[in-house]
Design a protein around this motif. Structure first.
Motif, PDB file in Angstrom:
ATOM      1  N   SER A   1       0.840  -1.186   0.000  1.00  8.43           N
ATOM      2  CA  SER A   1       0.000   0.000   0.000  1.00  8.43           C
ATOM      3  C   SER A   1       0.878   1.239   0.000  1.00  8.43           C
ATOM      4  CB  SER A   1      -0.894   0.037   1.239  1.00  8.43           C
ATOM      5  OG  SER A   1      -1.818  -1.018   1.207  1.00  8.43           O
ATOM      6  N   THR A   2       0.492   2.216  -0.769  1.00  2.00           N
ATOM      7  CA  THR A   2       1.167   3.515  -0.780  1.00  2.00           C
ATOM      8  C   THR A   2       0.107   4.615  -0.758  1.00  2.00           C
ATOM      9  OG1 THR A   2       1.215   3.662  -3.191  1.00  2.00           O
ATOM     10  CG2 THR A   2       3.123   2.650  -2.129  1.00  2.00           C
ATOM     11  N   SER A   3       0.503   5.757  -0.242  1.00  2.00           N
ATOM     12  CA  SER A   3      -0.387   6.909  -0.220  1.00  2.00           C
ATOM     13  C   SER A   3       0.451   8.175  -0.383  1.00  2.00           C
ATOM     14  CB  SER A   3      -1.159   6.950   1.101  1.00  2.00           C
ATOM     15  OG  SER A   3      -2.036   8.043   1.118  1.00  2.00           O
ATOM     16  N   ASN A   4       0.027   9.033  -1.290  1.00  2.00           N
ATOM     17  CA  ASN A   4       0.714  10.301  -1.534  1.00  2.00           C
ATOM     18  C   ASN A   4      -0.289  11.438  -1.442  1.00  2.00           C
ATOM     19  OD1 ASN A   4       3.373   9.269  -2.258  1.00  2.00           O
ATOM     20  ND2 ASN A   4       2.319   8.405  -4.024  1.00  2.00           N
ATOM     21  N   ARG A   5       0.072  12.464  -0.666  1.00  2.00           N
ATOM     22  CA  ARG A   5      -0.783  13.640  -0.487  1.00  2.00           C
ATOM     23  C   ARG A   5       0.014  14.892  -0.782  1.00  2.00           C
ATOM     24  NH1 ARG A   5      -4.465  13.459   4.819  1.00  2.00           N
ATOM     25  NH2 ARG A   5      -6.145  12.589   3.628  1.00  2.00           N
ATOM     26  N   ILE A   6      -0.668  15.846  -1.381  1.00  2.00           N
ATOM     27  CA  ILE A   6      -0.069  17.160  -1.568  1.00  2.00           C
ATOM     28  C   ILE A   6      -1.201  18.187  -1.536  1.00  2.00           C
ATOM     29  CG2 ILE A   6      -0.126  17.098  -4.090  1.00  2.00           C
ATOM     30  CD1 ILE A   6       2.607  18.631  -3.937  1.00  2.00           C
ATOM     31  N   GLY A   7      -0.924  19.332  -0.985  1.00  2.00           N
ATOM     32  CA  GLY A   7      -1.938  20.372  -0.890  1.00  2.00           C
ATOM     33  C   GLY A   7      -1.307  21.746  -0.827  1.00  2.00           C
ATOM     34  N   ALA A   8      -2.097  22.738  -1.151  1.00  2.00           N
ATOM     35  CA  ALA A   8      -1.628  24.122  -1.092  1.00  2.00           C
ATOM     36  C   ALA A   8      -2.827  25.027  -0.847  1.00  2.00           C
ATOM     37  CB  ALA A   8      -0.942  24.505  -2.396  1.00  2.00           C
ATOM     38  N   SER A   9      -2.546  26.165  -0.248  1.00  2.00           N
ATOM     39  CA  SER A   9      -3.606  27.151  -0.064  1.00  2.00           C
ATOM     40  C   SER A   9      -3.006  28.542  -0.197  1.00  2.00           C
ATOM     41  CB  SER A   9      -4.289  26.991   1.288  1.00  2.00           C
ATOM     42  OG  SER A   9      -3.396  27.245   2.335  1.00  2.00           O
ATOM     43  N   LEU A  10      -3.836  29.457  -0.627  1.00  2.00           N
ATOM     44  CA  LEU A  10      -3.433  30.845  -0.804  1.00  2.00           C
ATOM     45  C   LEU A  10      -4.535  31.707  -0.217  1.00  2.00           C
ATOM     46  CD1 LEU A  10      -1.537  32.959  -2.159  1.00  2.00           C
ATOM     47  CD2 LEU A  10      -3.006  32.770  -4.165  1.00  2.00           C
ATOM     48  N   ASN A  11      -4.158  32.622   0.678  1.00  2.00           N
ATOM     49  CA  ASN A  11      -5.124  33.505   1.324  1.00  2.00           C
ATOM     50  C   ASN A  11      -4.673  34.951   1.189  1.00  2.00           C
ATOM     51  OD1 ASN A  11      -7.061  31.645   2.600  1.00  2.00           O
ATOM     52  ND2 ASN A  11      -5.245  30.910   3.643  1.00  2.00           N
ATOM     53  N   LEU A  12      -5.628  35.814   0.936  1.00  2.00           N
ATOM     54  CA  LEU A  12      -5.378  37.241   0.853  1.00  2.00           C
ATOM     55  C   LEU A  12      -6.227  37.915   1.918  1.00  2.00           C
ATOM     56  CD1 LEU A  12      -4.276  39.782  -0.608  1.00  2.00           C
ATOM     57  CD2 LEU A  12      -6.289  39.652  -2.080  1.00  2.00           C
ATOM     58  N   ASN A  13      -5.574  38.627   2.835  1.00  2.00           N
ATOM     59  CA  ASN A  13      -6.244  39.294   3.947  1.00  2.00           C
ATOM     60  C   ASN A  13      -6.146  40.804   3.724  1.00  2.00           C
ATOM     61  OD1 ASN A  13      -7.476  39.833   6.358  1.00  2.00           O
ATOM     62  ND2 ASN A  13      -5.742  39.249   7.619  1.00  2.00           N
ATOM     63  N   GLU A  14      -7.299  41.460   3.730  1.00  2.00           N
ATOM     64  CA  GLU A  14      -7.326  42.904   3.462  1.00  2.00           C
ATOM     65  C   GLU A  14      -8.176  43.614   4.501  1.00  2.00           C
ATOM     66  OE1 GLU A  14      -6.160  46.215   1.593  1.00  2.00           O
ATOM     67  OE2 GLU A  14      -5.555  44.224   0.953  1.00  2.00           O
ATOM     68  N   LYS A  15      -7.648  44.748   4.980  1.00  2.00           N
ATOM     69  CA  LYS A  15      -8.392  45.588   5.908  1.00  2.00           C
ATOM     70  C   LYS A  15      -9.386  46.413   5.102  1.00  2.00           C
ATOM     71  CE  LYS A  15      -7.485  48.647   9.779  1.00  2.00           C
ATOM     72  NZ  LYS A  15      -6.414  49.315  10.519  1.00  2.00           N
ATOM     73  N   VAL A  16     -10.693  46.220   5.366  1.00  2.00           N
ATOM     74  CA  VAL A  16     -11.739  46.925   4.629  1.00  2.00           C
ATOM     75  C   VAL A  16     -12.044  48.261   5.294  1.00  2.00           C
ATOM     76  CG1 VAL A  16     -14.114  46.790   3.774  1.00  2.00           C
ATOM     77  CG2 VAL A  16     -12.706  44.729   3.859  1.00  2.00           C
ATOM     78  N   PHE A  17     -12.290  48.223   6.594  1.00  4.08           N
ATOM     79  CA  PHE A  17     -12.487  49.416   7.408  1.00  4.08           C
ATOM     80  C   PHE A  17     -11.565  49.294   8.604  1.00  4.08           C
ATOM     81  CE2 PHE A  17     -16.673  48.862   5.332  1.00  4.08           C
ATOM     82  CZ  PHE A  17     -16.673  50.027   4.579  1.00  4.08           C
ATOM     83  N   GLN A  18     -11.679  50.224   9.539  1.00  2.00           N
ATOM     84  CA  GLN A  18     -10.774  50.229  10.687  1.00  2.00           C
ATOM     85  C   GLN A  18     -10.815  48.925  11.483  1.00  2.00           C
ATOM     86  OE1 GLN A  18     -10.946  53.703  13.117  1.00  2.00           O
ATOM     87  NE2 GLN A  18      -9.725  52.808  14.740  1.00  2.00           N
TER      88      GLN A  18
END
Length: 179
Positions: free
Chosen positions: A1-18
């Protein structure tokens, strides 16, 4: 048995108001697992060379998931923090077994909503209320019989009418500490 995993994420955080922040994100992950189980029967020469397809499997399970996330975070004077997020995912699953002539595919959308309200009563006391949803998708093995018959006392039949389930979680926490 073999198992291969790969993942990625990209997040953009922006201040809208104070005190208001918006986060947009994308995530992707893939998982490929393979399982080979060869069971042999005795041939005419007394050697174990004949593949027994009833007790063997040559299985490959592929999962590819991608999703978009939106999150709103509101902070009010370091007393109240409200976070609301929603993740929409597209999932693709495939199961192949060349020994047992299994070729299953399915695609579906998934949605998870989360909310969290945190209220700081004092410097050492905190109150939190949260709500979240999560979905549990039936596996191919739960939907139909996939395992080789290795134990006649344990026969897995499967339920092809099984649907996904949604879990709703509500939490209420109070925290107090002294330094």
């Amino acid at each position: 048995s073999t198992s291969n995993r790969i993942g990625a994420s990209l997040n953009l955080n922006e201040k809208v108001f104070q005190d208001l922040y918006l986060t947009l994100g994308y995530t992707m992950n893939t998982n490929i697992s393979k399982s080979l189980n060869n069971s042999s029967n005795i041939d005419e020469l007394g050697k174990y060379t004949k593949l027994d397809s009833l007790y063997s499997k040559n299985e490959e399970n592929r999962n590819f998931n991608q999703g978009a996330n939106i999150q709103i975070n509101y902070n009010l004077k370091d007393k109240i923090n409200v976070t609301i997020s929603n993740t929409i995912s597209y999932k693709n699953q495939k199961l192949i077994d060349t020994y047992r002539d299994i070729d299953l595919k399915r695609n579906f959308w998934d949605n998870n909503l989360n909310m969290n309200i945190n209220y700081k009563l004092t410097l050492n006391k905190n109150l939190m209320v949260s709500y979240s949803t999560s979905n549990k998708i039936p596996t191919f093995g739960q939907l139909q019989s996939l395992q080789p018959l290795t134990n006649p006392l344990f026969i897995q039949l499967g339920n092809p009418d099984l649907k996904k389930s949604t879990e709703n979680s509500y939490n209420f926490n109070f925290n107090s500490f002294s330094i």
